[in-house]
Motif scaffolding. Structure first.
Motif, mmCIF file in Angstrom:
data_model
loop_
_atom_site.group_PDB
_atom_site.id
_atom_site.type_symbol
_atom_site.label_atom_id
_atom_site.label_comp_id
_atom_site.label_asym_id
_atom_site.label_seq_id
_atom_site.Cartn_x
_atom_site.Cartn_y
_atom_site.Cartn_z
ATOM 1 N N SER A 19 0.808 -1.217 0.000
ATOM 2 C CA SER A 19 0.000 0.000 0.000
ATOM 3 C C SER A 19 0.842 1.269 0.000
ATOM 4 C CB SER A 19 -0.963 0.003 1.187
ATOM 5 O OG SER A 19 -0.288 0.012 2.431
ATOM 6 N N ALA A 20 2.066 1.217 0.539
ATOM 7 C CA ALA A 20 2.911 2.420 0.540
ATOM 8 C C ALA A 20 3.255 2.828 -0.890
ATOM 9 C CB ALA A 20 4.179 2.174 1.353
ATOM 10 N N GLN A 39 6.139 -3.589 -9.247
ATOM 11 C CA GLN A 39 7.434 -4.243 -9.206
ATOM 12 C C GLN A 39 8.282 -3.703 -8.061
ATOM 13 O OE1 GLN A 39 8.523 -6.872 -11.333
ATOM 14 N NE2 GLN A 39 9.989 -7.000 -9.640
ATOM 15 N N LEU A 40 8.223 -2.389 -7.832
ATOM 16 C CA LEU A 40 8.992 -1.808 -6.740
ATOM 17 C C LEU A 40 8.526 -2.369 -5.399
ATOM 18 C CD1 LEU A 40 10.503 1.573 -6.258
ATOM 19 C CD2 LEU A 40 8.885 0.862 -4.488
ATOM 20 N N ALA A 41 7.208 -2.481 -5.211
ATOM 21 C CA ALA A 41 6.682 -3.039 -3.961
ATOM 22 C C ALA A 41 7.127 -4.481 -3.772
ATOM 23 C CB ALA A 41 5.159 -2.947 -3.955
ATOM 24 N N ARG A 88 11.866 8.662 -1.945
ATOM 25 C CA ARG A 88 12.305 7.750 -0.881
ATOM 26 C C ARG A 88 11.701 8.146 0.456
ATOM 27 N NH1 ARG A 88 16.325 7.277 3.114
ATOM 28 N NH2 ARG A 88 17.274 5.183 3.253
ATOM 29 N N ALA A 89 11.752 9.445 0.767
ATOM 30 C CA ALA A 89 11.210 9.916 2.041
ATOM 31 C C ALA A 89 9.711 9.658 2.132
ATOM 32 C CB ALA A 89 11.505 11.400 2.203
ATOM 33 N N LEU A 94 5.054 6.560 4.268
ATOM 34 C CA LEU A 94 3.853 5.760 4.049
ATOM 35 C C LEU A 94 3.985 4.361 4.638
ATOM 36 C CD1 LEU A 94 2.992 6.857 0.406
ATOM 37 C CD2 LEU A 94 1.678 7.358 2.480
ATOM 38 N N TYR A 95 5.211 3.852 4.740
ATOM 39 C CA TYR A 95 5.384 2.522 5.340
ATOM 40 C C TYR A 95 5.015 2.534 6.815
ATOM 41 C CZ TYR A 95 7.010 -2.266 5.228
ATOM 42 O OH TYR A 95 7.035 -3.637 5.250
#
Length: 229
Positions: A19-20, A39-41, A88-89, A94-95
């Motif tokens: 979800s982030a 793909q990044l997740a 990145r921040a 969000l994580y």
């Protein structure tokens, strides 16, 4: 033995780890992520787990937040997005606010209404878990949030699973342990917990000594399993 205690892994089990990236991809500022976020997740999660296992093998424990940042840096580099510090921040922010799966609040409330003890047992750091639990509004539905920070080693070490009987003063076979991670289920089953694998992706069962007692597509059946295990 009757189940008295229901223990949940956090990331991928109660909280949607994709979800982030998905939320960030909807921000116009990060339009480059729009096609790349799945793909990044996936890469972020895979490296997060890989790095935790490698650190156990190497005897080089570090907080899970460090592992999470390192894994994200690898995933961003693979996606060609390592040159975007604001992205990145934002992803790291969000994580800390991961969405809970839709069925989680009702499922936990049902367990509490039926008199079960409920808790998280996670590789996550205390601060990470507190933020996620608070953001999802699950505070009142959990009796405790147990972090591997207490023992200084990641799952699937027996030292981590032992935190549950120590905390709740229960026998191993009084615990229903729920995780979306096959390797985590294998470790918990080998330890002696009754296990329920939330297999949302319909993956094959891992070829490991510990096997899941129950295989589910989501968490809705957990109260029924706990009552009749």
């Amino acid at each position: 033995m009757t189940i008295t205690t229901c223990i949940f892994d956090a990331y991928g089990t109660l909280f949607d780890v994709t979800s982030a990236a998905q939320r960030a991809a909807h921000d116009p500022e990060f339009s480059r992520l729009a096609q790349l976020w799945p793909q990044l997740a996936q890469d972020w999660r895979a490296k997060q787990l890989e790095y935790s296992w490698l650190r156990v093998i190497m005897g080089d424990h570090t907080p899970f937040w460090t592992v999470t940042m390192d894994a994200l840096d690898w995933a961003l580099a693979r996606a060609g997005l390592e040159d975007d510090p604001p992205l990145r921040a934002r992803l790291l922010q969000l994580y800390q606010e991961l969405s809970a799966y839709p069925e989680v609040p009702i499922m936990l409330q049902t367990l509490k209404d039926k008199g079960f003890s409920t808790a998280i047992l996670s590789n996550g750091s205390h601060d990470m878990l507190d933020a996620a639990v608070s953001s999802a509004g699950l505070d009142r539905l959990l009796d405790d949030v147990l972090s591997v920070d207490t023992v200084g080693i990641f799952k699937p070490s027996d030292q981590v699973y032992q935190m549950v009987p120590d905390r709740f003063q229960c026998a191993r076979d009084e615990v229903l342990f729920v995780s979306s991670n096959g390797w985590d289920i294998a470790g918990a089953a080998r330890f002696g917990f009754v296990t329920a694998w939330v297999n949302r992706a319909a993956l094959p069962v891992d070829r490991m000594p510990g096997q899941p007692a129950h295989i589910l597509s989501d968490l809705t059946q957990i109260p029924e399993i706990a009552a009749h295990a």
